[in-house]
Design a protein around this motif. Structure first.
Motif, PDB file in Angstrom:
ATOM      1  N   GLU A  18       6.994 -44.598  36.697  1.00  0.00           N
ATOM      2  CA  GLU A  18       8.146 -45.069  35.932  1.00  0.00           C
ATOM      3  C   GLU A  18       8.777 -46.297  36.574  1.00  0.00           C
ATOM      4  O   GLU A  18       9.232 -47.204  35.872  1.00  0.00           O
ATOM      5  N   ALA A  19       8.794 -46.346  37.905  1.00  0.00           N
ATOM      6  CA  ALA A  19       9.320 -47.533  38.587  1.00  0.00           C
ATOM      7  C   ALA A  19       8.455 -48.754  38.278  1.00  0.00           C
ATOM      8  O   ALA A  19       8.965 -49.873  38.100  1.00  0.00           O
ATOM      9  N   ARG A  20       7.175 -48.540  38.173  1.00  0.00           N
ATOM     10  CA  ARG A  20       6.265 -49.654  37.865  1.00  0.00           C
ATOM     11  C   ARG A  20       6.503 -50.174  36.446  1.00  0.00           C
ATOM     12  O   ARG A  20       6.483 -51.386  36.208  1.00  0.00           O
ATOM     13  N   LEU A  21       6.718 -49.275  35.519  1.00  0.00           N
ATOM     14  CA  LEU A  21       6.997 -49.695  34.148  1.00  0.00           C
ATOM     15  C   LEU A  21       8.298 -50.492  34.057  1.00  0.00           C
ATOM     16  O   LEU A  21       8.382 -51.476  33.323  1.00  0.00           O
ATOM     17  N   VAL A  22       9.303 -50.055  34.811  1.00  0.00           N
ATOM     18  CA  VAL A  22      10.588 -50.763  34.814  1.00  0.00           C
ATOM     19  C   VAL A  22      10.427 -52.152  35.419  1.00  0.00           C
ATOM     20  O   VAL A  22      11.025 -53.138  34.949  1.00  0.00           O
ATOM     21  N   ALA A  23       9.609 -52.257  36.451  1.00  0.00           N
ATOM     22  CA  ALA A  23       9.423 -53.544  37.128  1.00  0.00           C
ATOM     23  C   ALA A  23       8.668 -54.550  36.269  1.00  0.00           C
ATOM     24  O   ALA A  23       8.811 -55.764  36.460  1.00  0.00           O
ATOM     25  N   HIS A  24       7.880 -54.054  35.308  1.00  0.00           N
ATOM     26  CA  HIS A  24       7.069 -54.960  34.478  1.00  0.00           C
ATOM     27  C   HIS A  24       7.233 -54.588  32.999  1.00  0.00           C
ATOM     28  O   HIS A  24       6.299 -54.110  32.345  1.00  0.00           O
ATOM     29  N   PRO A  25       8.422 -54.802  32.440  1.00  0.00           N
ATOM     30  CA  PRO A  25       8.664 -54.430  31.036  1.00  0.00           C
ATOM     31  C   PRO A  25       7.890 -55.333  30.085  1.00  0.00           C
ATOM     32  O   PRO A  25       7.566 -56.482  30.403  1.00  0.00           O
ATOM     33  N   VAL A  26       7.596 -54.794  28.902  1.00  0.00           N
ATOM     34  CA  VAL A  26       6.929 -55.585  27.873  1.00  0.00           C
ATOM     35  C   VAL A  26       7.977 -56.102  26.903  1.00  0.00           C
ATOM     36  O   VAL A  26       8.979 -55.430  26.640  1.00  0.00           O
ATOM     37  N   PRO A  27       7.782 -57.308  26.360  1.00  0.00           N
ATOM     38  CA  PRO A  27       8.763 -57.845  25.405  1.00  0.00           C
ATOM     39  C   PRO A  27       8.768 -57.047  24.110  1.00  0.00           C
ATOM     40  O   PRO A  27       7.771 -56.460  23.707  1.00  0.00           O
ATOM     41  N   GLY A  28       9.905 -57.030  23.440  1.00  0.00           N
ATOM     42  CA  GLY A  28      10.013 -56.386  22.135  1.00  0.00           C
ATOM     43  C   GLY A  28      10.296 -54.902  22.238  1.00  0.00           C
ATOM     44  O   GLY A  28      10.588 -54.368  23.305  1.00  0.00           O
ATOM     45  N   ASP A  29      10.221 -54.229  21.090  1.00  0.00           N
ATOM     46  CA  ASP A  29      10.460 -52.788  21.041  1.00  0.00           C
ATOM     47  C   ASP A  29       9.375 -52.054  21.828  1.00  0.00           C
ATOM     48  O   ASP A  29       8.190 -52.342  21.695  1.00  0.00           O
ATOM     49  N   GLN A  30       9.797 -51.080  22.597  1.00  0.00           N
ATOM     50  CA  GLN A  30       8.876 -50.374  23.471  1.00  0.00           C
ATOM     51  C   GLN A  30       8.156 -49.258  22.728  1.00  0.00           C
ATOM     52  O   GLN A  30       8.751 -48.477  22.002  1.00  0.00           O
ATOM     53  N   LEU A  31       6.847 -49.186  22.918  1.00  0.00           N
ATOM     54  CA  LEU A  31       6.054 -48.112  22.352  1.00  0.00           C
ATOM     55  C   LEU A  31       6.272 -46.821  23.144  1.00  0.00           C
ATOM     56  O   LEU A  31       6.497 -46.840  24.347  1.00  0.00           O
ATOM     57  N   ALA A  32       6.152 -45.685  22.451  1.00  0.00           N
ATOM     58  CA  ALA A  32       6.296 -44.388  23.116  1.00  0.00           C
ATOM     59  C   ALA A  32       5.285 -44.212  24.236  1.00  0.00           C
ATOM     60  O   ALA A  32       5.530 -43.471  25.192  1.00  0.00           O
ATOM     61  N   ALA A  33       4.151 -44.890  24.118  1.00  0.00           N
ATOM     62  CA  ALA A  33       3.092 -44.748  25.125  1.00  0.00           C
ATOM     63  C   ALA A  33       3.493 -45.313  26.484  1.00  0.00           C
ATOM     64  O   ALA A  33       2.860 -44.973  27.498  1.00  0.00           O
ATOM     65  N   TYR A  34       4.529 -46.143  26.529  1.00  0.00           N
ATOM     66  CA  TYR A  34       4.981 -46.690  27.814  1.00  0.00           C
ATOM     67  C   TYR A  34       5.915 -45.685  28.481  1.00  0.00           C
ATOM     68  O   TYR A  34       7.089 -45.945  28.723  1.00  0.00           O
ATOM     69  N   SER A  35       5.348 -44.520  28.788  1.00  0.00           N
ATOM     70  CA  SER A  35       6.115 -43.449  29.406  1.00  0.00           C
ATOM     71  C   SER A  35       5.147 -42.500  30.104  1.00  0.00           C
ATOM     72  O   SER A  35       3.954 -42.444  29.777  1.00  0.00           O
ATOM     73  N   PHE A  36       5.666 -41.747  31.045  1.00  0.00           N
ATOM     74  CA  PHE A  36       4.851 -40.815  31.827  1.00  0.00           C
ATOM     75  C   PHE A  36       4.418 -39.593  31.016  1.00  0.00           C
ATOM     76  O   PHE A  36       3.225 -39.262  30.965  1.00  0.00           O
ATOM     77  N   PRO A  37       5.328 -38.874  30.344  1.00  0.00           N
ATOM     78  CA  PRO A  37       4.902 -37.643  29.662  1.00  0.00           C
ATOM     79  C   PRO A  37       3.919 -37.871  28.528  1.00  0.00           C
ATOM     80  O   PRO A  37       3.082 -37.002  28.252  1.00  0.00           O
ATOM     81  N   TYR A  38       3.984 -39.016  27.880  1.00  0.00           N
ATOM     82  CA  TYR A  38       3.094 -39.318  26.760  1.00  0.00           C
ATOM     83  C   TYR A  38       1.639 -39.095  27.140  1.00  0.00           C
ATOM     84  O   TYR A  38       0.827 -38.626  26.329  1.00  0.00           O
ATOM     85  N   HIS A  39       1.283 -39.423  28.377  1.00  0.00           N
ATOM     86  CA  HIS A  39      -0.105 -39.326  28.829  1.00  0.00           C
ATOM     87  C   HIS A  39      -0.406 -38.016  29.534  1.00  0.00           C
ATOM     88  O   HIS A  39      -1.435 -37.376  29.264  1.00  0.00           O
ATOM     89  N   VAL A  40       0.477 -37.592  30.419  1.00  0.00           N
ATOM     90  CA  VAL A  40       0.170 -36.451  31.279  1.00  0.00           C
ATOM     91  C   VAL A  40      -0.002 -35.156  30.490  1.00  0.00           C
ATOM     92  O   VAL A  40      -0.765 -34.272  30.893  1.00  0.00           O
ATOM     93  N   ILE A  41       0.658 -35.021  29.348  1.00  0.00           N
ATOM     94  CA  ILE A  41       0.515 -33.781  28.587  1.00  0.00           C
ATOM     95  C   ILE A  41      -0.907 -33.573  28.079  1.00  0.00           C
ATOM     96  O   ILE A  41      -1.281 -32.444  27.719  1.00  0.00           O
ATOM     97  N   TRP A  42      -1.728 -34.616  28.077  1.00  0.00           N
ATOM     98  CA  TRP A  42      -3.110 -34.505  27.594  1.00  0.00           C
ATOM     99  C   TRP A  42      -4.103 -34.284  28.724  1.00  0.00           C
ATOM    100  O   TRP A  42      -5.302 -34.538  28.563  1.00  0.00           O
ATOM    101  N   GLU A  43      -3.641 -33.784  29.848  1.00  0.00           N
ATOM    102  CA  GLU A  43      -4.488 -33.642  31.034  1.00  0.00           C
ATOM    103  C   GLU A  43      -5.673 -32.704  30.809  1.00  0.00           C
ATOM    104  O   GLU A  43      -6.681 -32.810  31.516  1.00  0.00           O
ATOM    105  N   GLU A  44      -5.587 -31.781  29.864  1.00  0.00           N
ATOM    106  CA  GLU A  44      -6.715 -30.890  29.602  1.00  0.00           C
ATOM    107  C   GLU A  44      -7.799 -31.555  28.762  1.00  0.00           C
ATOM    108  O   GLU A  44      -8.917 -31.034  28.662  1.00  0.00           O
ATOM    109  N   HIS A  45      -7.496 -32.704  28.164  1.00  0.00           N
ATOM    110  CA  HIS A  45      -8.477 -33.412  27.334  1.00  0.00           C
ATOM    111  C   HIS A  45      -9.025 -34.661  28.023  1.00  0.00           C
ATOM    112  O   HIS A  45     -10.150 -35.074  27.727  1.00  0.00           O
ATOM    113  N   PHE A  46      -8.240 -35.253  28.905  1.00  0.00           N
ATOM    114  CA  PHE A  46      -8.673 -36.460  29.604  1.00  0.00           C
ATOM    115  C   PHE A  46      -8.417 -36.323  31.101  1.00  0.00           C
ATOM    116  O   PHE A  46      -7.408 -35.749  31.510  1.00  0.00           O
ATOM    117  N   ALA A  47      -9.338 -36.856  31.868  1.00  0.00           N
ATOM    118  CA  ALA A  47      -9.106 -36.984  33.305  1.00  0.00           C
ATOM    119  C   ALA A  47      -8.436 -38.333  33.536  1.00  0.00           C
ATOM    120  O   ALA A  47      -9.034 -39.384  33.275  1.00  0.00           O
TER     121      ALA A  47
END
Length: 303
Positions: A18-47
């Protein structure tokens, strides 16, 4: 030249990521994918693994079929030399060229990628709403949502409260009942397959809500958990709703929990309800709440 070293991406990486995302923000409206839980909840499907390339952090998601970047490289110049290196890295891992891609690229980055002659394809937008609209439900355009909410309030007397860890089993049991009611369409059983896949994501999210930084609420009807919802702050202006499940037998309960959850998010101006997963029914439901913007997302592939 030695291959870049990867390390597992786990719950313990949240603060650093999360600190890395804050340090390098993307311009415009932020996608939900720019977050930690968005990815980690799929740990049983992806390594998930993490690798540094050209001073940028790259989140690699893989399974038996191959690997891709779950986000564009995180750093000062994601469309610069690091992108070519990222594609070379993925190509060396993948036997099928079509798997070599970068997902969840925002519109501002997609334009740069086109200029660099990368292939860019739409992935599907996030739905962004003004929170006040979802709480007020004013005017004819929200007539049906008001009717559903009022029916639920009058007929079922719902109790909206904070999620507690001992609610986990009841929430997962509710999900399994909800999943049994998911219907396919004439073209495919995509919605059924996606509901089956998502069960593990709900289990991970609910079971690790505190570690993921999720805010959770449940609704009780007749003393039983009949709905739940979880979300997270996406940035200072926007709150993202990650999950929402409601008992279909309780008419209007979906409208009720959505409105009440948004009501509690008073510090935020906007609500991001994520994408529609390519499902027509979900698309219609999200459009019915009149988003103020569709935040576009793209998939980037090598030239």
């Amino acid at each position: 030249m030695p291959a870049p070293s990867l390390r597992p991406f786990t719950l313990e990486d949240r603060a650093w990521f999360e600190a890395r995302l804050v340090a390098h923000p993307v311009p415009g409206d932020q996608l939900a994918a720019y977050s930690f839980p968005y990815h980690v909840i799929w740990e049983e499907h992806f390594a998930y693994e993490w690798v540094e390339l050209e001073g940028h952090g790259c989140l690699v998601a893989g399974n038996t079929e191959g690997s891709f970047l779950a986000l564009p490289p995180i750093g000062p110049d994601p469309c610069g030399p690091v992108m070519a290196q990222a594609f070379a890295f993925l190509s060396a891992r993948n036997k099928v060229a079509a798997l070599t891609r970068i997902e969840n690229a925002p519109e501002s980055l997609a334009a740069c990628c086109r200029d660099q002659e990368y292939r860019v394809a739409p992935k599907g937008p996030d739905y962004l709403y003004r929170r006040d609209d979802l709480v007020g439900l004013h005017g004819d355009r929200y007539k049906s949502q008001r009717a559903e909410y009022n029916h639920c309030l009058k007929e079922w007397h719902p109790v909206f409260r904070d999620y507690r860890p001992n609610d986990a089993d009841a929430c997962l049991a509710l999900y399994r009942r909800w999943r049994e009611g998911v219907k396919g369409d004439a073209a495919s059983d995509l919605s059924r397959h996606m509901a089956a896949d998502a069960e593990s994501a709900h289990r991970t999210g609910i079971g690790h809500a505190a570690e993921l930084g999720l805010v959770g609420r449940v609704v009780e009807v007749n003393g039983h958990v009949a709905a739940y919802t979880f979300g997270y702050p996406l940035n200072a202006q926007t709150f993202c709703i990650l999950f929402e499940i409601a008992d279909r037998q309780v008419k209007g309960l979906g409208a009720y929990i959505f409105r009440e959850f948004c009501r509690e998010m008073a510090p935020y101006e906007f609500i991001n309800a994520m994408d529609d997963s390519g499902l027509d029914g979900l698309r219609r439901a999200k459009l019915a709440y009149h988003p103020i913007r569709l935040v576009e997302s793209f998939i980037v592939s090598p030239p």
